[in-house]
Design an enzyme around this catalytic site. Sequence first.
Site, PDB file in Angstrom:
ATOM      1  N   PHE A 181      38.487  46.637  41.860  1.00 31.72           N
ATOM      2  CA  PHE A 181      39.673  46.709  41.010  1.00 31.72           C
ATOM      3  C   PHE A 181      39.799  45.405  40.224  1.00 31.72           C
ATOM      4  O   PHE A 181      38.995  44.489  40.387  1.00 31.72           O
ATOM      5  CB  PHE A 181      40.933  46.975  41.856  1.00 31.72           C
ATOM      6  CG  PHE A 181      41.352  45.832  42.746  1.00 31.72           C
ATOM      7  CD1 PHE A 181      40.705  45.596  43.946  1.00 31.72           C
ATOM      8  CD2 PHE A 181      42.383  44.976  42.377  1.00 31.72           C
ATOM      9  CE1 PHE A 181      41.081  44.536  44.769  1.00 31.72           C
ATOM     10  CE2 PHE A 181      42.775  43.916  43.192  1.00 31.72           C
ATOM     11  CZ  PHE A 181      42.125  43.693  44.391  1.00 31.72           C
ATOM     12  N   GLY A 182      40.812  45.346  39.395  1.00 30.99           N
ATOM     13  CA  GLY A 182      41.143  44.108  38.688  1.00 30.99           C
ATOM     14  C   GLY A 182      39.961  43.554  37.903  1.00 30.99           C
ATOM     15  O   GLY A 182      39.347  44.234  37.074  1.00 30.99           O
ATOM     16  N   ASP A 187      48.101  36.770  48.652  1.00 34.10           N
ATOM     17  CA  ASP A 187      48.159  36.571  47.207  1.00 34.10           C
ATOM     18  C   ASP A 187      46.780  36.119  46.759  1.00 34.10           C
ATOM     19  O   ASP A 187      46.115  35.333  47.448  1.00 34.10           O
ATOM     20  CB  ASP A 187      49.217  35.534  46.821  1.00 34.10           C
ATOM     21  CG  ASP A 187      49.564  35.644  45.343  1.00 34.10           C
ATOM     22  OD1 ASP A 187      49.837  36.761  44.870  1.00 34.10           O
ATOM     23  OD2 ASP A 187      49.566  34.608  44.635  1.00 34.10           O
ATOM     24  N   LYS A 205      31.812  44.172  49.011  1.00 34.09           N
ATOM     25  CA  LYS A 205      33.059  43.404  48.966  1.00 34.09           C
ATOM     26  C   LYS A 205      33.686  43.228  50.348  1.00 34.09           C
ATOM     27  O   LYS A 205      34.267  42.195  50.652  1.00 34.09           O
ATOM     28  CB  LYS A 205      34.025  44.166  48.048  1.00 34.09           C
ATOM     29  CG  LYS A 205      34.770  43.273  47.128  1.00 34.09           C
ATOM     30  CD  LYS A 205      35.707  44.021  46.246  1.00 34.09           C
ATOM     31  CE  LYS A 205      36.757  43.025  45.775  1.00 34.09           C
ATOM     32  NZ  LYS A 205      37.806  43.672  45.010  1.00 34.09           N
ATOM     33  N   SER A 241      52.457  44.490  50.634  1.00 35.54           N
ATOM     34  CA  SER A 241      51.792  44.747  49.364  1.00 35.54           C
ATOM     35  C   SER A 241      51.816  46.247  49.111  1.00 35.54           C
ATOM     36  O   SER A 241      51.985  47.037  50.042  1.00 35.54           O
ATOM     37  CB  SER A 241      50.330  44.276  49.436  1.00 35.54           C
ATOM     38  OG  SER A 241      49.593  44.725  48.316  1.00 35.54           O
ATOM     39  N   ASN A 244      49.186  47.398  47.266  1.00 33.10           N
ATOM     40  CA  ASN A 244      47.825  47.522  46.743  1.00 33.10           C
ATOM     41  C   ASN A 244      46.877  48.118  47.806  1.00 33.10           C
ATOM     42  O   ASN A 244      46.512  47.460  48.772  1.00 33.10           O
ATOM     43  CB  ASN A 244      47.347  46.125  46.303  1.00 33.10           C
ATOM     44  CG  ASN A 244      46.018  46.172  45.574  1.00 33.10           C
ATOM     45  OD1 ASN A 244      45.135  46.955  45.918  1.00 33.10           O
ATOM     46  ND2 ASN A 244      45.879  45.309  44.584  1.00 33.10           N
ATOM     47  N   HIS A 299      36.464  37.129  48.713  1.00 28.44           N
ATOM     48  CA  HIS A 299      37.443  36.089  49.043  1.00 28.44           C
ATOM     49  C   HIS A 299      38.410  36.597  50.114  1.00 28.44           C
ATOM     50  O   HIS A 299      38.837  35.868  50.987  1.00 28.44           O
ATOM     51  CB  HIS A 299      38.174  35.660  47.773  1.00 28.44           C
ATOM     52  CG  HIS A 299      38.699  36.795  46.935  1.00 28.44           C
ATOM     53  ND1 HIS A 299      37.974  37.929  46.677  1.00 28.44           N
ATOM     54  CD2 HIS A 299      39.897  36.994  46.334  1.00 28.44           C
ATOM     55  CE1 HIS A 299      38.677  38.758  45.934  1.00 28.44           C
ATOM     56  NE2 HIS A 299      39.860  38.214  45.714  1.00 28.44           N
ATOM     57  N   ARG A 300      38.738  37.897  50.026  1.00 28.17           N
ATOM     58  CA  ARG A 300      39.673  38.478  51.000  1.00 28.17           C
ATOM     59  C   ARG A 300      39.005  38.573  52.370  1.00 28.17           C
ATOM     60  O   ARG A 300      39.622  38.278  53.395  1.00 28.17           O
ATOM     61  CB  ARG A 300      40.069  39.869  50.490  1.00 28.17           C
ATOM     62  CG  ARG A 300      41.375  40.381  51.024  1.00 28.17           C
ATOM     63  CD  ARG A 300      41.923  41.485  50.143  1.00 28.17           C
ATOM     64  NE  ARG A 300      42.444  40.960  48.897  1.00 28.17           N
ATOM     65  CZ  ARG A 300      41.877  41.133  47.708  1.00 28.17           C
ATOM     66  NH1 ARG A 300      40.784  41.851  47.574  1.00 28.17           N
ATOM     67  NH2 ARG A 300      42.414  40.584  46.648  1.00 28.17           N
TER      68      ARG A 300
HETATM   69  P1  IMP Z   1      48.620  39.840  43.530  1.00 24.22           P
HETATM   70  O1  IMP Z   1      49.018  41.202  43.964  1.00 24.22           O
HETATM   71  O2  IMP Z   1      49.717  39.039  42.935  1.00 24.22           O
HETATM   72  O3  IMP Z   1      47.891  39.085  44.596  1.00 24.22           O
HETATM   73  O4  IMP Z   1      47.651  40.096  42.321  1.00 24.22           O
HETATM   74  C1  IMP Z   1      46.359  39.725  42.354  1.00 24.22           C
HETATM   75  C2  IMP Z   1      45.707  40.048  41.023  1.00 24.22           C
HETATM   76  O5  IMP Z   1      44.552  39.234  40.954  1.00 24.22           O
HETATM   77  C3  IMP Z   1      45.262  41.485  40.970  1.00 24.22           C
HETATM   78  O6  IMP Z   1      46.151  42.301  40.266  1.00 24.22           O
HETATM   79  C4  IMP Z   1      43.935  41.371  40.256  1.00 24.22           C
HETATM   80  O7  IMP Z   1      44.144  41.373  38.884  1.00 24.22           O
HETATM   81  C5  IMP Z   1      43.430  39.996  40.658  1.00 24.22           C
HETATM   82  N1  IMP Z   1      42.596  40.114  41.865  1.00 24.22           N
HETATM   83  C6  IMP Z   1      42.897  39.716  43.124  1.00 24.22           C
HETATM   84  N2  IMP Z   1      41.909  40.024  43.979  1.00 24.22           N
HETATM   85  C7  IMP Z   1      40.990  40.654  43.255  1.00 24.22           C
HETATM   86  C8  IMP Z   1      39.761  41.254  43.598  1.00 24.22           C
HETATM   87  O8  IMP Z   1      39.333  41.323  44.755  1.00 24.22           O
HETATM   88  N3  IMP Z   1      39.090  41.784  42.571  1.00 24.22           N
HETATM   89  C9  IMP Z   1      39.525  41.753  41.292  1.00 24.22           C
HETATM   90  N4  IMP Z   1      40.676  41.249  40.922  1.00 24.22           N
HETATM   91  C10 IMP Z   1      41.411  40.689  41.905  1.00 24.22           C
END
Ligand code: IMP
Length: 185
Positions: free
Chosen positions: A141-142, A66, A164, A7, A9, A169-170
């Site tokens: 984030f997100g 994911d 968090k 990743s 991120n 969830h993570r």
């Molecule tokens: P991935 O990199 O394809 O797993 O993208 C996950 C996307 O889901 C992120 O860009 C966020 O928009 C959203 N997301 C996943 N986990 C979180 C979180 O812990 N907080 C807020 N948004 C999340």
Amino acid sequence: MRARLASANEHKLAELRAALPGWELALLDRADFPPETGATFLENARAKARFGRLHAPADEWALGEDSGIEAAVLGGRPGIESARWAEDGVARLLSELEGATERGARYVCALVAIAPDGRELAVEGVLEGAVAHDPRGSEGFGYDPIFVPLGEQRTVAELGDEWKRSHSHRARAAAALQSALSGSG
Ligand code: IMP
């Protein structure tokens, strides 16, 4: 235990580092991650982990993650589309839920770990909650500014990174991975 997370991120890295004590975790330094073409979080996490297995040092674990948000009234959307919505995801989710009284949602995280010998472990973590009416808070984030976990009044962005790291969830997926590992010998 050393591992590479497939990743880019940094938020995910920080959360998983906190949730996986005893692991030495780094991001996989690649720019060409595979496209997310799976039908489920688990399929996408597995594809990332297998990509990681190909490119991580042979003596380290490869981790694929994911995650996303599922709104009940939208039939689970954005779900695996969460990242694609992400740029204006908060505004889009708020607008899709405009006027909705049923605002139940959940965060889902799928985590796949592949050992140096190819052994594969797959787990999931879920955080139930609801979508707020307006964004609040500045951490995370997100979708964090609009996600209120069950039993809380504040959004995840208000509850903060420290909260968090033990409740997300993570963090739950990471705990499931730890128990899968201790159970698998
Ligand atoms: P991935 O990199 O394809 O797993 O993208 C996950 C996307 O889901 C992120 O860009 C966020 O928009 C959203 N997301 C996943 N986990 C979180 C979180 O812990 N907080 C807020 N948004 C999340």
